[in-house]
Design a protein around this motif. Structure first.
Motif, PDB file in Angstrom:
ATOM      1  N   ALA A 292       0.977  -1.052   0.133  1.00 44.64           N
ATOM      2  CA  ALA A 292       0.069  -0.191  -0.433  1.00 44.64           C
ATOM      3  C   ALA A 292       0.769   1.364  -0.018  1.00 44.64           C
ATOM      4  O   ALA A 292       1.937   1.316   0.248  1.00 44.64           O
ATOM      5  CB  ALA A 292      -0.866   0.174   1.534  1.00 44.64           C
ATOM      6  N   ASN A 293       0.153   2.616  -0.986  1.00 42.16           N
ATOM      7  CA  ASN A 293       0.984   3.605  -0.762  1.00 42.16           C
ATOM      8  C   ASN A 293       0.836   4.687   0.807  1.00 42.16           C
ATOM      9  O   ASN A 293       0.831   4.120   1.326  1.00 42.16           O
ATOM     10  CB  ASN A 293       0.264   4.754  -1.479  1.00 42.16           C
ATOM     11  CG  ASN A 293       0.430   4.089  -3.494  1.00 42.16           C
ATOM     12  OD1 ASN A 293       1.582   3.697  -3.259  1.00 42.16           O
ATOM     13  ND2 ASN A 293      -0.731   4.475  -4.088  1.00 42.16           N
ATOM     14  N   VAL A 294       2.457   5.292   1.076  1.00 41.54           N
ATOM     15  CA  VAL A 294       2.510   5.116   2.309  1.00 41.54           C
ATOM     16  C   VAL A 294       2.391   6.974   2.495  1.00 41.54           C
ATOM     17  O   VAL A 294       3.143   7.668   1.564  1.00 41.54           O
ATOM     18  CB  VAL A 294       4.149   5.025   2.938  1.00 41.54           C
ATOM     19  CG1 VAL A 294       3.999   5.443   4.367  1.00 41.54           C
ATOM     20  CG2 VAL A 294       3.745   3.798   3.314  1.00 41.54           C
ATOM     21  N   VAL A 295       2.139   8.496   3.085  1.00 43.97           N
ATOM     22  CA  VAL A 295       2.134   9.796   3.133  1.00 43.97           C
ATOM     23  C   VAL A 295       3.385   9.663   4.499  1.00 43.97           C
ATOM     24  O   VAL A 295       2.553   9.505   5.518  1.00 43.97           O
ATOM     25  CB  VAL A 295       1.477  10.324   2.978  1.00 43.97           C
ATOM     26  CG1 VAL A 295       1.163  11.796   3.496  1.00 43.97           C
ATOM     27  CG2 VAL A 295       0.054  10.209   1.915  1.00 43.97           C
ATOM     28  N   VAL A 296       4.333   9.929   4.999  1.00 40.32           N
ATOM     29  CA  VAL A 296       5.120  10.469   5.805  1.00 40.32           C
ATOM     30  C   VAL A 296       4.665  12.403   5.440  1.00 40.32           C
ATOM     31  O   VAL A 296       5.057  12.798   4.819  1.00 40.32           O
ATOM     32  CB  VAL A 296       6.601   9.814   6.006  1.00 40.32           C
ATOM     33  CG1 VAL A 296       7.544  10.551   6.850  1.00 40.32           C
ATOM     34  CG2 VAL A 296       6.314   8.886   5.011  1.00 40.32           C
ATOM     35  N   SER A 297       4.279  12.585   6.957  1.00 38.59           N
ATOM     36  CA  SER A 297       3.811  14.278   7.404  1.00 38.59           C
ATOM     37  C   SER A 297       4.798  14.214   8.136  1.00 38.59           C
ATOM     38  O   SER A 297       5.100  13.352   9.065  1.00 38.59           O
ATOM     39  CB  SER A 297       2.033  14.345   7.645  1.00 38.59           C
ATOM     40  OG  SER A 297       2.030  13.448   8.336  1.00 38.59           O
ATOM     41  N   GLY A 298       5.257  15.495   8.436  1.00 40.36           N
ATOM     42  CA  GLY A 298       5.221  15.866   9.545  1.00 40.36           C
ATOM     43  C   GLY A 298       6.346  17.525   8.742  1.00 40.36           C
ATOM     44  O   GLY A 298       6.437  18.296   8.187  1.00 40.36           O
ATOM     45  N   GLU A 299       7.070  18.620  10.189  1.00 40.78           N
ATOM     46  CA  GLU A 299       7.285  19.929   9.968  1.00 40.78           C
ATOM     47  C   GLU A 299       8.516  18.912   9.013  1.00 40.78           C
ATOM     48  O   GLU A 299       9.389  18.191   9.005  1.00 40.78           O
ATOM     49  CB  GLU A 299       7.332  19.920  11.232  1.00 40.78           C
ATOM     50  CG  GLU A 299       6.453  19.992  12.321  1.00 40.78           C
ATOM     51  CD  GLU A 299       6.680  21.015  13.577  1.00 40.78           C
ATOM     52  OE1 GLU A 299       7.650  21.867  13.841  1.00 40.78           O
ATOM     53  OE2 GLU A 299       5.709  20.949  14.264  1.00 40.78           O
ATOM     54  N   SER A 300       9.201  20.599   8.939  1.00 38.73           N
ATOM     55  CA  SER A 300      10.244  20.428   7.982  1.00 38.73           C
ATOM     56  C   SER A 300      11.454  19.874   8.721  1.00 38.73           C
ATOM     57  O   SER A 300      11.490  20.558   9.713  1.00 38.73           O
ATOM     58  CB  SER A 300      10.819  22.026   7.429  1.00 38.73           C
ATOM     59  OG  SER A 300      11.822  21.696   6.736  1.00 38.73           O
ATOM     60  N   GLY A 301      12.635  19.224   7.868  1.00 38.72           N
ATOM     61  CA  GLY A 301      13.794  18.543   8.955  1.00 38.72           C
ATOM     62  C   GLY A 301      13.291  17.403  10.387  1.00 38.72           C
ATOM     63  O   GLY A 301      14.510  17.524  10.920  1.00 38.72           O
ATOM     64  N   THR A 302      12.302  17.014   9.863  1.00 39.27           N
ATOM     65  CA  THR A 302      11.927  15.897  11.081  1.00 39.27           C
ATOM     66  C   THR A 302      12.928  14.580   9.995  1.00 39.27           C
ATOM     67  O   THR A 302      12.666  13.611  10.922  1.00 39.27           O
ATOM     68  CB  THR A 302      10.386  16.007  11.041  1.00 39.27           C
ATOM     69  OG1 THR A 302       9.971  16.159  10.364  1.00 39.27           O
ATOM     70  CG2 THR A 302      10.312  17.224  11.994  1.00 39.27           C
ATOM     71  N   GLY A 303      13.076  14.630   9.086  1.00 37.57           N
ATOM     72  CA  GLY A 303      13.931  12.925   8.488  1.00 37.57           C
ATOM     73  C   GLY A 303      12.711  12.676   8.177  1.00 37.57           C
ATOM     74  O   GLY A 303      12.688  10.904   7.705  1.00 37.57           O
ATOM     75  N   LYS A 304      11.410  12.691   7.061  1.00 34.15           N
ATOM     76  CA  LYS A 304      10.851  12.443   6.310  1.00 34.15           C
ATOM     77  C   LYS A 304      11.139  11.215   5.098  1.00 34.15           C
ATOM     78  O   LYS A 304      11.257  10.209   5.219  1.00 34.15           O
ATOM     79  CB  LYS A 304       9.857  13.720   5.599  1.00 34.15           C
ATOM     80  CG  LYS A 304       9.135  14.045   6.976  1.00 34.15           C
ATOM     81  CD  LYS A 304       7.671  15.018   6.147  1.00 34.15           C
ATOM     82  CE  LYS A 304       8.904  16.224   5.653  1.00 34.15           C
ATOM     83  NZ  LYS A 304       9.370  16.822   5.734  1.00 34.15           N
ATOM     84  N   GLU A 305      12.109  11.898   4.872  1.00 35.63           N
ATOM     85  CA  GLU A 305      13.452  10.972   3.384  1.00 35.63           C
ATOM     86  C   GLU A 305      14.022   9.566   4.034  1.00 35.63           C
ATOM     87  O   GLU A 305      13.805   8.898   3.456  1.00 35.63           O
ATOM     88  CB  GLU A 305      14.427  12.321   2.433  1.00 35.63           C
ATOM     89  CG  GLU A 305      14.213  10.907   1.353  1.00 35.63           C
ATOM     90  CD  GLU A 305      15.488  12.127   0.987  1.00 35.63           C
ATOM     91  OE1 GLU A 305      16.087  10.961  -0.565  1.00 35.63           O
ATOM     92  OE2 GLU A 305      15.257  13.239   0.870  1.00 35.63           O
ATOM     93  N   LEU A 306      14.204   9.887   5.118  1.00 35.26           N
ATOM     94  CA  LEU A 306      15.132   8.743   5.979  1.00 35.26           C
ATOM     95  C   LEU A 306      13.838   8.239   5.812  1.00 35.26           C
ATOM     96  O   LEU A 306      14.251   7.161   6.285  1.00 35.26           O
ATOM     97  CB  LEU A 306      15.345   9.553   6.882  1.00 35.26           C
ATOM     98  CG  LEU A 306      16.918  10.033   7.273  1.00 35.26           C
ATOM     99  CD1 LEU A 306      17.499  10.503   8.208  1.00 35.26           C
ATOM    100  CD2 LEU A 306      18.542   9.678   6.196  1.00 35.26           C
TER     101      LEU A 306
END
Length: 851
Positions: free
Chosen positions: A559-573
């Motif tokens: 399934a597809n995933v959405v990672v949310s959060g403030e800038s700099g929280t490590g979403k790409e990691l």
């Protein structure tokens, strides 16, 4: 003609005769039923011509019909014809033929399906022979004849019995018992003989003397002879020599009246004669039983009012062809017509007709007989529907079909069982199912379930058993049972069996793998709790442990995933961790910064383009979707994608494919999407900046990355991690405990990225500087000044004052973050709302002022 192996197995297994003939009438293909009935071997049937198997008397008619089919004059043709087997035996078949056309609509071959009618024809002959024998008994001079049913009720009598009994035929139509004509002292003995005669082993005399009562009450001793009518529960009673001698009628009178009257008046079939205008000139009394009309009513009836329009048209055509000599008038013509009963219901009758010819051979009328075949037509129609449905459902199936009796004996089984189990159909037919289930536990379960299926108590109709095979190791079969009812009870279980060995192995392997993964998951969670990092993500706070668990779940799902959060929280990691732990780990991970792509080229970037598609397109270029095929497409800042592009991406995600710029070829790529955003996507949907269908397509598994201020216990781990990464030959400044406390006391509006920036600046300048970011109310100027001088001068004031200042900064930071929603802030800080209100008043905090 090339056919799939699966269809060929059904083609051979069907009991219906199937044949395909060439234009010239040569055999191209046939099924097992045809080979078995014909008696020829496969070698003998190669290119055999139809003339060699058609009965000589039928060949000319078959040849003419076949020529009409190959010329395209008929869409189909059906008739009952005689065929000659290899050893000279004749069998009858009801044959339906239809042309097979090629792409040019020209007839290439002819397909024939046939039902073996030999048994039915033989039964008809036997029935006619029996009727003739019965009529002979009726015609015996001086004998009264009575037909009785099982309850001794009179079904039919002849003219002589009418005369000796004194009852007319009309009076005898009401139910009468033969014992009403027998002396009471003989009645019990006749009743005993009548009952015992229907028992197989009983020894009952066929001829005996009894006293009969005539219509005047007189008693006469008569010899009677009783015999069973073969194939029925009825009996035939002959009263010997009960009439006095009468003058013998002339031969012409006897020929003219007696035989026809006995046959026509007593036949259950309707005997009729019409003129050439189809006006009825004679009809037998049985017409009332078949049509509901009396003899007189039927004579006045116009046949076009009785027949359906199509049937009446066929009757007229038959008459016309007979008069014109198209078919031999001396040969009876059999066909089936639909008619309207007097009560308004539709009925079917089978009619055998022939023309009445004058002494000069000219047609002067029609004679024939009809019988009610409505029930047979209903059964045949149901059978045809069943066969059509069966063929549609089983054309591509190679499962074994079998029937089970209530004793759990195999009543029939399809030929494919040979390759399925090694047993031939003959070996298995008539055997008990227990012969093929050797596991005692499964045998007991199987017998219980199958017995329940017959009684109607079973809650399921599908079972799995280990089957004992002949020429291969035992294997698992899935048996699906459907009950066949007759008279409200189950008389047969129609079952379909399929080999599920591979499926069972896969299921067992999957179950074992699930158990292994469950164990691995437990160890993984335990190792995560003990470890200070997860992949490239640093932290072991409770908030991060929840994120790690959600990453594991997302990695095991397509399934597809959405990672949310403030800038700099490590979403790409987090996105990379999902990819690295998924089955797609060896496939590409393609990151895309959606906010950095201009709208003018976003389509070509995602879908690629062909050489020459536009100015500057000097070669083909693959798009992001091409690059991510089989792997993961990471859409950073997905909220920046425009509505027009969302539509095109949605089509590609839902299987519709995509087309590179300058190409007309639709391409398909298979990948999983991990999207990242620092914006509220639901708010974008409400503002119509994001399509709802696109949102639901990508927003399946949500993961929220916590801000650094919510996991302050991870700050020290992050400092150590970044210090290790920054290790060089140059000595690094020492991170004192005071500086660590300053890092811990800051609210980090820029999160981990800001922490790394501040640390790098400290390592370069040996000076701690929280420069802050415009628009964040989290950090006061006083706090920033205190923090920036911490490395040189340390903190001033008493401990209580510093704690109070720190408490004020935290409360102000949380109030700003949650738009001064006091309930949410109190919940976040785990304090009472009244306590929060008193502290706001104590520190003189207000929304419009910056401390």
């Amino acid at each position: 003609m090339k056919e799939s192996t699966l269809f060929k197995s059904v083609f051979n297994a069907t009991p219906i005769i199937l044949v395909i003939l060439s234009i010239e009438g040569k055999l191209m293909d046939y099924n097992e039923s045809f080979r078995r009935v014909s008696g020829y071997s496969d070698d003998e049937l190669v290119n055999i011509h139809i003339r060699e198997i058609i009965h000589p008397d039928d060949y000319e008619m078959v040849h003419n019909n076949y020529a009409s089919l190959t010329r395209g004059e008929f869409e189909s043709f059906r008739a009952t014809r005689r065929f000659v087997c290899k050893y000279g035996d004749v069998f009858w078949a009801d044959v339906s033929s239809s042309p097979i056309c090629g792409e040019d609509n020209q007839v290439k071959a002819v397909s024939c399906t046939a039902f073996d009618m030999t048994r039915r024809k033989n039964m008809d002959v036997a029935l006619r022979d029996r009727d003739e024998r019965l009529q002979t008994l009726f015609e015996k001079k001086g004998d009264a004849v009575v037909v009785l049913d099982e309850g001794m009720k009179i079904i039919r009598v002849n003219r002589i019995f009418e005369e000796i009994s004194g009852f007319s035929k009309a009076e005898l139509k009401r139910p009468l018992n033969i014992l009403e004509f027998v002396h009471e002292q003989d009645a019990e003995r006749l009743f005993k003989y009548h009952r015992e005669r229907r028992q197989p082993s009983a020894d009952v005399p066929e001829s005996y003397v009894c006293r009969l009562i005539d219509h005047k009450g007189g008693v006469r001793e008569q010899t009677i002879k009783v015999a069973m009518i073969p194939g029925t529960s009825r009996s035939l009673v002959v009263i010997k020599n009960c009439m006095a001698a009468e003058p013998v009628p002339s031969f012409s009178d006897r020929k003219k009246d007696d035989p026809f009257r006995l046959i026509a008046e007593n036949s259950t079939d309707v005997v009729f004669m019409t003129d050439l205008d189809l006006a009825v000139t004679y009809v037998s009394p049985s017409v009332e039983w078949v049509t509901g009309y009396t003899q007189e009513e039927f004579k006045l009836l116009k046949l076009h009012e009785f027949f359906s329009e199509e049937s009446y048209g066929r009757a007229k055509t038959m008459l016309k062809e007979g008069i014109l000599g198209t078919y031999d008038a001396r040969v009876p013509f059999t066909t089936e017509y639909q008619c309207l009963h007097k009560d308004g219901t539709n009925r079917w009758i089978e009619t055998i007709t022939r023309l009445i010819l004058s002494e000069y051979g000219h047609p002067i009328g029609i004679t024939g007989a009809s019988r009610n075949i409505t029930e047979r037509r209903t059964v045949e129609e149901a059978l045809r529907r069943s066969e059509t449905k069966y063929r549609m459902l089983t054309e591509e199936i190679k499962d074994v079909v079998l029937g089970l009796t209530p004793d759990l004996l195999i009543d029939y089984i399809s030929p494919v069982v040979s390759e399925f189990s090694g047993y031939s159909p003959g070996e298995m037919t008539g055997t008990h199912v227990s012969a093929y289930l050797h596991d005692p536990g499964e045998l007991e379960t199987a017998l219980d379930l199958l017995t329940q299926a017959f009684t109607g108590d079973s809650e399921t109709n599908s079972f799995e058993f280990l089957f004992y095979a002949k020429d291969r190791p035992d294997f698992y079969v899935e048996v699906t049972c459907n009950p066949i009812f007759e008279g409200g009870r189950v008389i047969l279980l129609q079952c379909v069996a399929r080999d599920i060995t591979e499926r069972k192995k896969a299921a067992d392997a999957l179950k074992e793998r699930e158990q292994q993964l469950s164990v691995e998951n437990i160890y993984l969670k335990k190792s995560i709790q003990k470890s200070e990092r997860f992949g490239n993500i640093i932290g072991k706070s409770d908030a991060m442990l929840r994120v790690y668990e959600r990453i594991i779940q997302a990695a095991s799902s397509p399934a597809n995933v959405v990672v949310s959060g403030e800038s700099g929280t490590g979403k790409e990691l987090a996105a990379r961790a999902i990819h690295d732990m998924s089955p797609r780990a060896d496939k590409p991970f393609v990151p895309v910064n959606c906010g950095a792509i201009p709208d003018t080229i976003i389509e070509s970037e995602f879908f690629g383009y062909k050489k020459g598609a536009f100015t500057g397109a000097v070669c083909d270029k693959a798009g992001f979707l091409d690059l991510a095929d089989g792997g993961t497409l990471f859409l950073d800042e997905v909220g920046e994608i425009g509505l027009n592009m969302q539509v095109k991406l949605l089509r590609a995600l839902e299987g519709g494919g995509y087309t590179p710029i300058g190409s007309n070829q639709v391409k398909h790529a298979h990948f999983s999407i991990v999207a990242a955003t620092n914006r509220d996507l639901t708010e974008l949907v409400g503002q119509r900046k994001m399509r709802e269908d696109f949102f639901f397509r990508i927003h399946v598994i949500p993961i929220r990355m916590p801000p650094l201020r919510d996991r302050a216990e991870d700050i020290s781990l992050l400092l150590d991690h970044f210090l290790m990464k920054a290790g060089t030959d140059k000595p690094l400044p020492r991170i004192s405990e005071k500086i660590r406390r300053a890092f811990m006391g800051y609210s980090w509006p820029g999160n981990v990225r800001e922490l790394q920036n501040v640390l790098n600046r400290f390592l370069a300048l040996n000076k701690l500087d929280f420069s802050g970011i415009s628009g964040f109310p989290d950090v006061s100027g006083e706090s920033r000044r205190a923090s920036s001088n911490a490395s040189n001068s340390g903190s001033s004031g008493s401990l209580a004052l510093q704690v109070e200042r720190f408490e004020k900064e935290i409360i102000l930071s949380q109030l700003g973050r949650h738009q001064w929603n006091r309930s949410r802030v109190a919940q976040k800080l785990n304090i009472d709302r009244k306590t929060l209100a008193s502290k706001i008043k104590k520190f003189d905090l207000a929304p419009d002022r910056e401390e």
